[in-house]
Design a protein around this motif. Structure first.
Motif, PDB file in Angstrom:
ATOM      1  N   ASN A   1      81.991  31.695  31.879  1.00  7.01           N
ATOM      2  CA  ASN A   1      81.920  32.500  32.680  1.00  7.01           C
ATOM      3  C   ASN A   1      82.843  33.744  32.809  1.00  7.01           C
ATOM      4  OD1 ASN A   1      80.172  30.580  34.171  1.00  7.01           O
ATOM      5  ND2 ASN A   1      81.713  29.710  35.327  1.00  7.01           N
ATOM      6  N   LEU A   2      83.917  33.664  32.053  1.00  5.88           N
ATOM      7  CA  LEU A   2      84.838  34.760  32.113  1.00  5.88           C
ATOM      8  C   LEU A   2      84.110  35.969  31.469  1.00  5.88           C
ATOM      9  CD1 LEU A   2      88.260  33.653  30.660  1.00  5.88           C
ATOM     10  CD2 LEU A   2      87.861  34.667  32.751  1.00  5.88           C
ATOM     11  N   THR A   3      83.019  35.887  30.666  1.00  5.98           N
ATOM     12  CA  THR A   3      82.028  36.887  29.993  1.00  5.98           C
ATOM     13  C   THR A   3      80.878  37.212  31.060  1.00  5.98           C
ATOM     14  OG1 THR A   3      80.670  35.471  29.002  1.00  5.98           O
ATOM     15  CG2 THR A   3      82.729  36.203  27.950  1.00  5.98           C
ATOM     16  N   GLN A   4      80.644  36.745  32.174  1.00  4.82           N
ATOM     17  CA  GLN A   4      79.469  36.994  32.761  1.00  4.82           C
ATOM     18  C   GLN A   4      80.000  38.090  34.072  1.00  4.82           C
ATOM     19  OE1 GLN A   4      76.451  35.335  32.109  1.00  4.82           O
ATOM     20  NE2 GLN A   4      77.961  34.637  30.640  1.00  4.82           N
ATOM     21  N   PRO A   5      79.126  39.188  34.109  1.00  8.87           N
ATOM     22  CA  PRO A   5      79.427  40.139  34.867  1.00  8.87           C
ATOM     23  C   PRO A   5      79.209  39.896  36.218  1.00  8.87           C
ATOM     24  CG  PRO A   5      77.454  40.537  33.745  1.00  8.87           C
ATOM     25  CD  PRO A   5      77.816  39.666  33.022  1.00  8.87           C
ATOM     26  N   GLN A   6      78.598  38.982  36.616  1.00  6.72           N
ATOM     27  CA  GLN A   6      78.209  38.470  38.278  1.00  6.72           C
ATOM     28  C   GLN A   6      79.218  37.416  38.686  1.00  6.72           C
ATOM     29  OE1 GLN A   6      76.491  37.532  35.605  1.00  6.72           O
ATOM     30  NE2 GLN A   6      75.807  35.540  35.936  1.00  6.72           N
ATOM     31  N   ILE A   7      80.137  37.015  37.658  1.00  2.65           N
ATOM     32  CA  ILE A   7      81.174  36.035  38.227  1.00  2.65           C
ATOM     33  C   ILE A   7      82.593  36.652  38.032  1.00  2.65           C
ATOM     34  CG2 ILE A   7      82.205  33.939  37.411  1.00  2.65           C
ATOM     35  CD1 ILE A   7      79.228  33.089  36.434  1.00  2.65           C
ATOM     36  N   ARG A   8      83.440  36.391  38.793  1.00  3.23           N
ATOM     37  CA  ARG A   8      84.870  36.668  38.888  1.00  3.23           C
ATOM     38  C   ARG A   8      85.610  35.499  39.040  1.00  3.23           C
ATOM     39  NH1 ARG A   8      83.081  39.802  36.040  1.00  3.23           N
ATOM     40  NH2 ARG A   8      82.989  42.144  35.946  1.00  3.23           N
ATOM     41  N   TYR A   9      86.848  35.407  38.595  1.00  3.38           N
ATOM     42  CA  TYR A   9      87.817  34.802  38.760  1.00  3.38           C
ATOM     43  C   TYR A   9      89.145  35.998  39.225  1.00  3.38           C
ATOM     44  CZ  TYR A   9      85.215  30.933  36.776  1.00  3.38           C
ATOM     45  OH  TYR A   9      84.433  29.997  36.434  1.00  3.38           O
ATOM     46  N   PHE A  10      89.551  35.598  40.450  1.00  2.00           N
ATOM     47  CA  PHE A  10      90.701  36.402  40.793  1.00  2.00           C
ATOM     48  C   PHE A  10      91.949  35.297  40.959  1.00  2.00           C
ATOM     49  CE2 PHE A  10      86.760  38.098  42.509  1.00  2.00           C
ATOM     50  CZ  PHE A  10      87.124  39.331  42.333  1.00  2.00           C
ATOM     51  N   ILE A  11      93.282  35.982  40.445  1.00  6.72           N
ATOM     52  CA  ILE A  11      94.424  35.293  40.253  1.00  6.72           C
ATOM     53  C   ILE A  11      95.278  35.965  41.491  1.00  6.72           C
ATOM     54  CG2 ILE A  11      96.524  34.794  38.735  1.00  6.72           C
ATOM     55  CD1 ILE A  11      93.726  33.299  38.179  1.00  6.72           C
TER      56      ILE A  11
END
Length: 155
Positions: A47-57
């Motif tokens: 998922n880290l490489t998917q442009p439509q998915i983001r993980y925010f910290i």
């Protein structure tokens, strides 16, 4: 992409592969169960490489204190791109300090950058404080979520 608040030292940034173990623990806490770490790692890395998915910290004083994830999908029933918060967690010791609000603000910017027309979230019906939080942030209770679990599914 980075959000900073000098009042409380809060910084919101995108997740990196090196955040995996801390995110794993937060998601285990959120789900109140030990997730399969091998499967978690596989999904996280893909998922880290998917442009439509983001993980925010969310970081405070150099320490990760929260996280949120968002997926943007093209949905037929909305005839356009819709963002959905998949997971969101703030450490109990730092709740009510604006961290959740800051995470949602960054998610909104991400969804809008994909020309999103709506942002959705689903939360366990027993998490009443969580419901109140999202309602304070402008979300409306408009749907019911029904789940069919495949209990024999291997994690």
């Amino acid at each position: 992409m980075s959000y900073k608040n000098s009042e409380n030292g809060l910084k919101i940034r995108l997740a990196r592969a090196s955040d995996r173990d801390e995110l794993y623990q937060m998601l285990c806490d959120l789900e109140n169960e030990q997730l399969n770490k091998k499967s978690f790692t596989s999904v996280f890395e893909k998922n880290l490489t998917q442009p439509q998915i983001r993980y925010f910290i969310a970081e405070q004083a150099g320490r990760i204190v929260g996280m949120a994830s968002c997926h943007v999908q093209l949905l037929l029933h909305h005839a356009g791109p819709v963002g959905e918060i998949q997971e969101m967690y703030v450490q109990p010791s730092v709740r009510s300090q604006g961290i959740g609000r800051a995470l949602i603000h960054e998610i909104q910017k991400f969804v809008l950058s994909h020309n999103g027309i709506q942002l959705e979230v689903t939360t366990n019906r027993l998490r009443l404080e969580t419901h109140r939080f999202y309602e304070r942030e402008g979300f409306l209770k408009s749907h019911f979520k029904l789940v069919l679990s495949f209990s024999d599914h291997e994690n």
